[in-house]
Design an enzyme around this catalytic site. Structure first.
Site, PDB file in Angstrom:
ATOM      1  N   PRO A   2       0.830  -1.210   0.000  1.00  0.00           N
ATOM      2  CA  PRO A   2       0.000   0.000   0.000  1.00  0.00           C
ATOM      3  C   PRO A   2       0.867   1.264   0.000  1.00  0.00           C
ATOM      4  O   PRO A   2       1.862   1.343   0.715  1.00  0.00           O
ATOM      5  CB  PRO A   2      -0.802  -0.129   1.303  1.00  0.00           C
ATOM      6  CG  PRO A   2      -0.830  -1.580   1.579  1.00  0.00           C
ATOM      7  CD  PRO A   2       0.481  -2.110   1.107  1.00  0.00           C
ATOM      8  N   LYS A  50       4.319   5.398   4.335  1.00  0.00           N
ATOM      9  CA  LYS A  50       3.708   4.079   4.224  1.00  0.00           C
ATOM     10  C   LYS A  50       3.543   3.401   5.584  1.00  0.00           C
ATOM     11  O   LYS A  50       3.246   2.208   5.637  1.00  0.00           O
ATOM     12  CB  LYS A  50       4.560   3.190   3.310  1.00  0.00           C
ATOM     13  CG  LYS A  50       4.708   3.728   1.888  1.00  0.00           C
ATOM     14  CD  LYS A  50       5.608   2.828   1.067  1.00  0.00           C
ATOM     15  CE  LYS A  50       5.822   3.384  -0.331  1.00  0.00           C
ATOM     16  NZ  LYS A  50       6.713   2.528  -1.133  1.00  0.00           N
ATOM     17  N   ASN A 224       5.310   2.481  -6.216  1.00  0.00           N
ATOM     18  CA  ASN A 224       5.530   2.100  -7.610  1.00  0.00           C
ATOM     19  C   ASN A 224       4.377   2.494  -8.531  1.00  0.00           C
ATOM     20  O   ASN A 224       4.592   2.846  -9.693  1.00  0.00           O
ATOM     21  CB  ASN A 224       5.772   0.592  -7.701  1.00  0.00           C
ATOM     22  CG  ASN A 224       6.571   0.220  -8.934  1.00  0.00           C
ATOM     23  OD1 ASN A 224       7.495   0.925  -9.328  1.00  0.00           O
ATOM     24  ND2 ASN A 224       6.200  -0.885  -9.558  1.00  0.00           N
TER      25      ASN A 224
END
Length: 327
Positions: A2, A50, A224
């Protein structure tokens, strides 16, 4: 794993439970003793990049943030906590399965977190692996059979039941106790304190631009998917050295990163899925064939990258000042 917008949504799912006492626990985690959380009060919830941080105190301890400080989070969380939106959304077709390169990304998610706890404390740090998620007041259910043909529901790493009757379920995440959150708002792309100047300095490095964008020291929360999408939107080849790009191009790329991340977060809060233009695509929106490669620094982690050689032409090294790649 995530990315920043997903973890922001996870944090909003936890915020309605701030101030409540844990009355029952469960889960398969072996990194912590989940029973240690029983009878503790959830005092605070924070996010950086994150990583999600939850603070726990004794039930008779301070309640944590004031109501004024959390009311906006709770209002937004009400949008994010419906059963259909409890987990992380898929950004590709349901038939997509884990490939070898994607399994490498899962291994990389583990390498981003130290193997030992950061020290004693009342903050629990969560780092999510590939398809990691949080659900509020519901459990994740299998949407297809596994390789053995079994329909087995995902096993939660942690389940917290609260005095209100509600509960939080955490999937595919690693947890560590720490003394305080590791936060640097200046590097968080979703923070109002994000430092554009520092980010631009990093982008000017003589390294492929796709490497720099994933450097969490300057672009915390940028992953990404965001990397692939913003490079396409900015019409920049992922292997172009940042030092070869004009300042106007770097500014444009940074604008795309901030806007895309913010838009993705708001889409998640409205329960809408992401519709990538280049990520995991065989053709770009203009119908050009897309190149797929595994790119990363020598000796470092490689990430799957998609780009259109026509829309994102290579910029070759040469003498003189860099020329803009977009008009």
């Amino acid at each position: 794993m995530p990315e920043g917008p997903s973890v922001r949504k996870f944090q909003l799912l936890t915020s309605p439970f701030v101030g409540q006492v844990v009355v029952k626990v469960g889960g398969s985690s072996r990194k912590i003793n989940v029973n240690d959380l029983n009878a503790l009060r959830l005092q605070d919830s924070q996010v950086h990049g994150k990583n999600l941080y939850l603070a726990f105190v004794a039930a008779d301890g301070p309640l944590g943030p004031t109501a004024e400080g959390t009311v906006l989070q709770r209002e937004v969380a009400s949008e994010a906590s419906s059963p259909a939106q409890g987990g992380q959304e898929q950004v590709f077709s349901p038939q997509t399965h884990l490939q070898d390169k994607e399994l490498q990304e899962l291994q990389h998610s583990r390498s981003e977190v130290p193997d030992t706890a950061e020290g004693p404390g009342n903050w629990l740090r969560f780092h999510f692996g590939l398809f990691g998620s949080i659900r509020a007041n519901e459990f994740s259910r299998a949407n297809k059979a596994n390789k053995r043909g079994d329909w087995k529901d995902p096993i939660p790493r942690l389940v917290l039941h609260f005095e209100s009757g509600g509960f939080l379920v955490f999937y595919n995440c690693r947890m560590y106790w720490c003394s305080s959150p590791r936060t640097d708002p200046a590097s968080d792309i979703l923070s109002v304190e994000f430092h554009r100047g520092r980010a631009l300095d990093a982008l000017r490095a003589p390294d492929p631009i796709c490497y720099t964008l994933l450097d969490q020291r300057y672009f915390s929360g940028l992953g990404n998917i965001i990397k692939n999408e913003i490079l396409y939107l900015a019409k920049i080849n992922p292997l172009t050295q940042g030092s070869l790009l004009a300042l106007s191009d770097l500014e444009h790329l940074l604008d795309r990163a901030i806007q895309f991340s913010s838009d993705w977060l708001h889409s998640k809060l409205r329960g809408k899925g992401l519709h990538p233009q280049i990520y995991q695509k065989e053709q770009c929106p203009l119908g050009h064939a897309v190149i797929k490669g595994t790119l990363g620094p020598s000796g470092g982690f490689k990430r799957l990258t998609w780009w259109c050689p026509q829309c994102q032409p290579a910029v070759l090294s040469g003498d003189g000042d860099p020329s803009p790649v977009t008009e």
